[in-house]
Design a protein around this motif. Structure first.
Motif, mmCIF file in Angstrom:
data_model
loop_
_atom_site.group_PDB
_atom_site.id
_atom_site.type_symbol
_atom_site.label_atom_id
_atom_site.label_comp_id
_atom_site.label_asym_id
_atom_site.label_seq_id
_atom_site.Cartn_x
_atom_site.Cartn_y
_atom_site.Cartn_z
ATOM 1 N N UNK A 213 1.009 -0.755 -0.512
ATOM 2 C CA UNK A 213 -0.039 0.246 -0.213
ATOM 3 C C UNK A 213 1.010 1.561 -0.085
ATOM 4 N N UNK A 214 1.802 1.577 1.038
ATOM 5 C CA UNK A 214 2.763 2.446 1.361
ATOM 6 C C UNK A 214 3.769 2.653 -0.177
ATOM 7 N N UNK A 215 4.168 1.501 -0.277
ATOM 8 C CA UNK A 215 4.958 1.861 -2.130
ATOM 9 C C UNK A 215 3.679 1.816 -2.975
ATOM 10 N N UNK A 216 2.606 1.852 -3.195
ATOM 11 C CA UNK A 216 2.136 2.350 -4.058
ATOM 12 C C UNK A 216 1.667 3.700 -4.182
ATOM 13 N N UNK A 217 0.876 3.720 -3.072
ATOM 14 C CA UNK A 217 0.966 5.214 -2.536
ATOM 15 C C UNK A 217 2.511 6.271 -3.625
ATOM 16 N N UNK A 218 3.408 5.867 -3.152
ATOM 17 C CA UNK A 218 4.366 6.551 -2.571
ATOM 18 C C UNK A 218 5.046 6.608 -4.922
ATOM 19 N N UNK A 219 4.576 6.186 -5.415
ATOM 20 C CA UNK A 219 5.169 5.843 -6.783
ATOM 21 C C UNK A 219 4.025 6.902 -7.331
ATOM 22 N N UNK A 220 2.287 6.751 -6.995
ATOM 23 C CA UNK A 220 1.360 7.501 -7.578
ATOM 24 C C UNK A 220 1.302 9.076 -6.899
ATOM 25 N N UNK A 221 2.011 9.054 -5.683
ATOM 26 C CA UNK A 221 1.518 10.085 -5.446
ATOM 27 C C UNK A 221 2.135 11.877 -6.375
ATOM 28 N N UNK A 222 3.041 12.059 -6.741
ATOM 29 C CA UNK A 222 3.472 13.111 -8.117
ATOM 30 C C UNK A 222 2.464 12.920 -9.440
ATOM 31 N N UNK A 223 2.041 12.252 -9.727
ATOM 32 C CA UNK A 223 1.699 12.775 -10.907
ATOM 33 C C UNK A 223 0.164 12.519 -10.564
ATOM 34 N N UNK A 224 -0.191 12.428 -9.206
ATOM 35 C CA UNK A 224 -1.441 12.679 -9.000
ATOM 36 C C UNK A 224 -1.603 14.112 -8.262
ATOM 37 N N UNK A 225 -0.591 14.204 -7.198
ATOM 38 C CA UNK A 225 -0.529 16.347 -7.883
ATOM 39 C C UNK A 225 -0.389 16.835 -9.283
ATOM 40 N N UNK A 226 -0.019 16.231 -9.720
ATOM 41 C CA UNK A 226 0.293 17.306 -11.565
ATOM 42 C C UNK A 226 -1.505 17.413 -11.811
ATOM 43 N N UNK A 227 -2.089 15.886 -10.960
ATOM 44 C CA UNK A 227 -3.839 16.569 -11.685
ATOM 45 C C UNK A 227 -3.768 16.910 -11.547
ATOM 46 N N UNK A 228 -4.321 17.583 -10.216
ATOM 47 C CA UNK A 228 -4.754 18.069 -9.358
ATOM 48 C C UNK A 228 -4.362 19.636 -9.386
ATOM 49 N N UNK A 229 -3.133 19.320 -9.712
ATOM 50 C CA UNK A 229 -2.533 20.975 -9.266
ATOM 51 C C UNK A 229 -3.182 21.951 -9.984
ATOM 52 N N UNK A 230 -3.923 22.474 -10.586
ATOM 53 C CA UNK A 230 -4.749 23.374 -10.546
ATOM 54 C C UNK A 230 -5.529 23.418 -9.835
ATOM 55 N N UNK A 231 -6.147 22.780 -8.516
ATOM 56 C CA UNK A 231 -6.962 23.161 -8.473
ATOM 57 C C UNK A 231 -6.657 23.128 -7.031
ATOM 58 N N UNK A 232 -5.277 23.323 -6.616
ATOM 59 C CA UNK A 232 -4.624 22.856 -5.141
ATOM 60 C C UNK A 232 -3.359 23.720 -5.087
ATOM 61 N N UNK A 233 -3.493 24.645 -5.794
ATOM 62 C CA UNK A 233 -2.193 25.644 -5.628
ATOM 63 C C UNK A 233 -1.304 25.913 -4.714
ATOM 64 N N UNK A 234 -2.364 27.521 -3.806
ATOM 65 C CA UNK A 234 -1.922 27.184 -2.511
ATOM 66 C C UNK A 234 -2.312 25.967 -1.398
ATOM 67 N N UNK A 235 -2.562 24.634 -1.649
ATOM 68 C CA UNK A 235 -2.869 24.078 -0.420
ATOM 69 C C UNK A 235 -1.332 23.672 -0.774
ATOM 70 N N UNK A 236 -1.149 22.894 -2.011
ATOM 71 C CA UNK A 236 0.265 22.896 -1.968
ATOM 72 C C UNK A 236 1.840 23.412 -2.211
ATOM 73 N N UNK A 237 1.093 24.947 -1.928
ATOM 74 C CA UNK A 237 2.372 25.981 -1.523
ATOM 75 C C UNK A 237 2.813 25.422 0.045
ATOM 76 N N UNK A 238 2.027 25.603 0.390
ATOM 77 C CA UNK A 238 2.425 24.985 2.205
ATOM 78 C C UNK A 238 2.872 23.792 2.206
ATOM 79 N N UNK A 239 2.202 22.744 1.664
ATOM 80 C CA UNK A 239 3.090 21.907 1.450
ATOM 81 C C UNK A 239 4.214 21.865 1.692
ATOM 82 N N UNK A 240 4.360 22.652 0.590
ATOM 83 C CA UNK A 240 6.475 22.705 0.196
ATOM 84 C C UNK A 240 6.857 23.443 0.945
ATOM 85 N N UNK A 241 6.352 24.589 2.222
ATOM 86 C CA UNK A 241 6.376 24.971 3.089
ATOM 87 C C UNK A 241 6.612 24.647 3.931
ATOM 88 N N UNK A 242 5.766 23.660 4.169
ATOM 89 C CA UNK A 242 6.548 22.406 5.743
ATOM 90 C C UNK A 242 7.329 21.721 4.784
#
Ligand SMILES: [Fe+2]
Length: 388
Positions: free
Chosen positions: A281-310
Motif C-alpha cells: 500500500x505504501x509503495x503504491x501510494x508513493x509511486x502514484x503521489x507525484x502524478x496525482x499532484x500534477x493531476x490536481x495542480x490547477x485546483x490546489x496551488x495554494x494548498x501545495x504551496x503550504x505543503x512545500x513550505x512544510x
C-alpha cells in the motif's frame, strides 16, 4: 489556504494516545483501565515468526492474556477475520490488543465487530452501519505509516472478488494507541520508507481533500514537517530511536488528519492496484503521489504551496500555478533518496491490468473526496500510465 463562510465540519479523535520508549510494556494498565480481563493479541505471521514482540506483549499481560492469534497476512482477508473472531469467541476474549502494521490492526477492527455483533462481516461494510461501541481494542503499531491506530476505517480484502472492502465507522475507532519506538526498531528500511510515504500521502491528501478543515490541516502540516525531517533518518538507521519515535507521531497525526478530512485519488488508485497486483500500500501510494499532484495542480496551488513550505522549501518565487509540478518533483526527489521504487512496473504491475484497475478505482470511496471531480476511467488510466 483560507476558508470562506460556508465552512462547517466535525472533528473527532477520541483515541487515547500513549507515547514513549517501552510504553508497550505497560499495556496491562490500559487493559485494566478498559475494565477488561481477557485480552486476545492479534498479530501477523511474520512478526510472530521472526520477532519476540508478540510473546513479549503476552508475557507483560500475564493472566490478562487469553492467547495470541497470529495468522494475519499482508492484505488481510475476510476469512482471516472470521478465523480470528472464532478463536476470540472460543477463548472468551473481552478485548483485543493488535500488534503489527495496518493489516493486523484492520483485522482486529473486523474481529471487534464480529465478537460484538456476530453475523457476517460483509453485513457491516460501508459507512456508519454500527449503532454501539464494539469490542475494546488497544493498538501497538510496529510500523509508522498507516495511522490505523487512530482511524475509524478498516480495509479488508475479499480474496474471492479480488477487491478491498471498506468499513468506515466511529464505533471501530481503537480505544488506545500505544506508540512505542522500540516496536518499530526491527522494521527493514524499505518498509520504513514505504509506510512512511503512506503517512505522507495521508497528510497531503487530508490537505487537498474536499472535506479538508482547519484542525486537520494544522495536524497534517506538522506531520509533513516531521516526515520530511525524520523519515530519511529512520530509513538510514533503524536504531535511531528519536527518528523512529517522531515517525510514529507523524503517522499518528497524519492518521488523525485523514480520519477527519479523508483521502483522495492517490489512495483510490493505490487501493485498486494493490488489490489486483498485491503491491504494498505504501509503495503504491508513493509511486502514484507525484502524478496525482500534477493531476490536481490547477485546483490546489495554494494548498501545495503550504505543503512545500512544510517540507522546508522556500516558496518565495513559486506561483500557485507552478506549485503542483514543483511539489511533484520534490516528492520524487524525496522518495529517490529513500531508495523507493519509482514506477508501477518496478513493483509487479502489468500494463494490461491498468484498464481494469482504472475502472475499479473509479468506484473507490476515496475518489469522492478528490479535489478534482473524476468521472471518466480514461482519466485515471492516463495517470496510471504516467507512472507505469
Ligand atoms: Fe494509506
Amino acid at each position: 489556504m483560507p476558508y470562506d463562510a460556508s465552512l462547517n465540519f466535525v472533528f473527532w479523535s477520541p483515541t487515547k494516545v500513549v507515547f514513549g520508549e517501552n510504553t508497550a510494556l505497560d499495556v496491562a494498565i490500559e487493559v485494566e483501565n478498559l475494565k477488561c480481563k481477557k485480552a486476545l493479541i492479534v498479530t501477523d505471521r511474520d512478526l510472530a515468526k521472526n520477532t519476540e514482540i508478540p510473546e513479549k506483549i503476552k508475557k507483560v499481560l500475564g493472566n490478562l492474556c487469553v492467547g495470541i492469534f497470529s495468522d494475519v497476512e499482508p492484505d488481510s482477508g475476510i476469512h482471516i477475520v472470521n478465523q480470528g473472531a472464532k478463536l476470540g469467541k472460543e477463548l472468551g476474549a473481552d478485548c483485543l490488543v493488535s500488534v503489527g502494521g495496518g493489516s493486523a490492526i484492520d483485522t482486529a477492527k473486523g474481529m471487534a465487530i464480529l465478537l460484538k455483533e456476530g453475523g457476517k462481516l460483509q453485513d457491516y461494510m460501508g459507512f456508519q452501519i454500527l449503532t454501539r461501541p464494539q469490542t475494546p481494542h488497544i493498538v501497538i503499531p510496529t510500523t509508522a505509516g498507516t495511522g490505523s491506530e487512530v482511524t475509524y476505517v478498516a480495509v479488508i480484502k475479499d480474496h474471492q472478488e479480488g477487491r478491498k472492502l471498506f468499513f468506515g465507522d466511529y464505533n471501530i475507532l481503537p480505544n488506545v494507541a500505544i506508540l512505542d519506538p522500540r516496536m518499530t526498531e526491527g522494521l527493514p528500511s524499505i518498509l520504513t520508507g514505504a509506510t512512511g510515504m503512506d503517512a505522507m500521502c495521508h497528510a497531503i491528501e487530508a490537505l487537498h481533500s474536499l472535506q479538508r478543515e482547519p484542525i486537520a490541516d494544522g495536524i497534517a502540516l506538522h506531520a509533513i514537517r516531521l516526515i520530511k525531517e525524520f523519515l530519511p533518518r529512520a530509513v538510514k538507521d533503524g536504531k535511531d530511536m528519536v527518528a523512529r519515535g517522531q515517525m510514529l507521531i507523524a503517522a499518528n497525526m497524519a492518521g488523525v488528519a485523514f480520519s477527519n478530512a479523508q483521502v483522495g485519488m492517490v489512495h483510490a488508485l493505490a487501493h485498486s492496484v494493490g488489490a489486483r497486483f498485491k503491491v504494498h500500500h505504501g509503495l503504491a501510494n508513493s509511486i502514484l503521489l507525484p502524478a496525482c499532484l500534477k493531476y490536481n495542480a490547477d485546483e490546489c496551488g495554494g494548498i501545495y504551496l503550504d505543503v512545500l513550505s512544510a517540507m522546508g522549501v522556500d516558496i518565495g518565487g513559486i506561483s500557485p500555478d507552478e506549485a503542483g509540478n514543483v511539489l511533484a518533483d520534490k516528492i520524487t526527489e524525496f522518495t529517490r533518496k529513500l531508495c523507493l521504487p519509482q514506477r508501477l512496473r518496478d513493483v509487479g504491475v502489468l500494463e494490461e491490468g491498468l484498464k481494469e484497475c482504472s475502472e475499479i478505482a473509479l468506484s473507490d470511496g476515496a475518489i469522492v473526496y478528490n479535489p478534482k471531480f473524476i468521472s471518466d476511467s480514461a482519466e485515471v488510466l492516463k495517470v496510471y500510465r504516467e507512472v507505469w
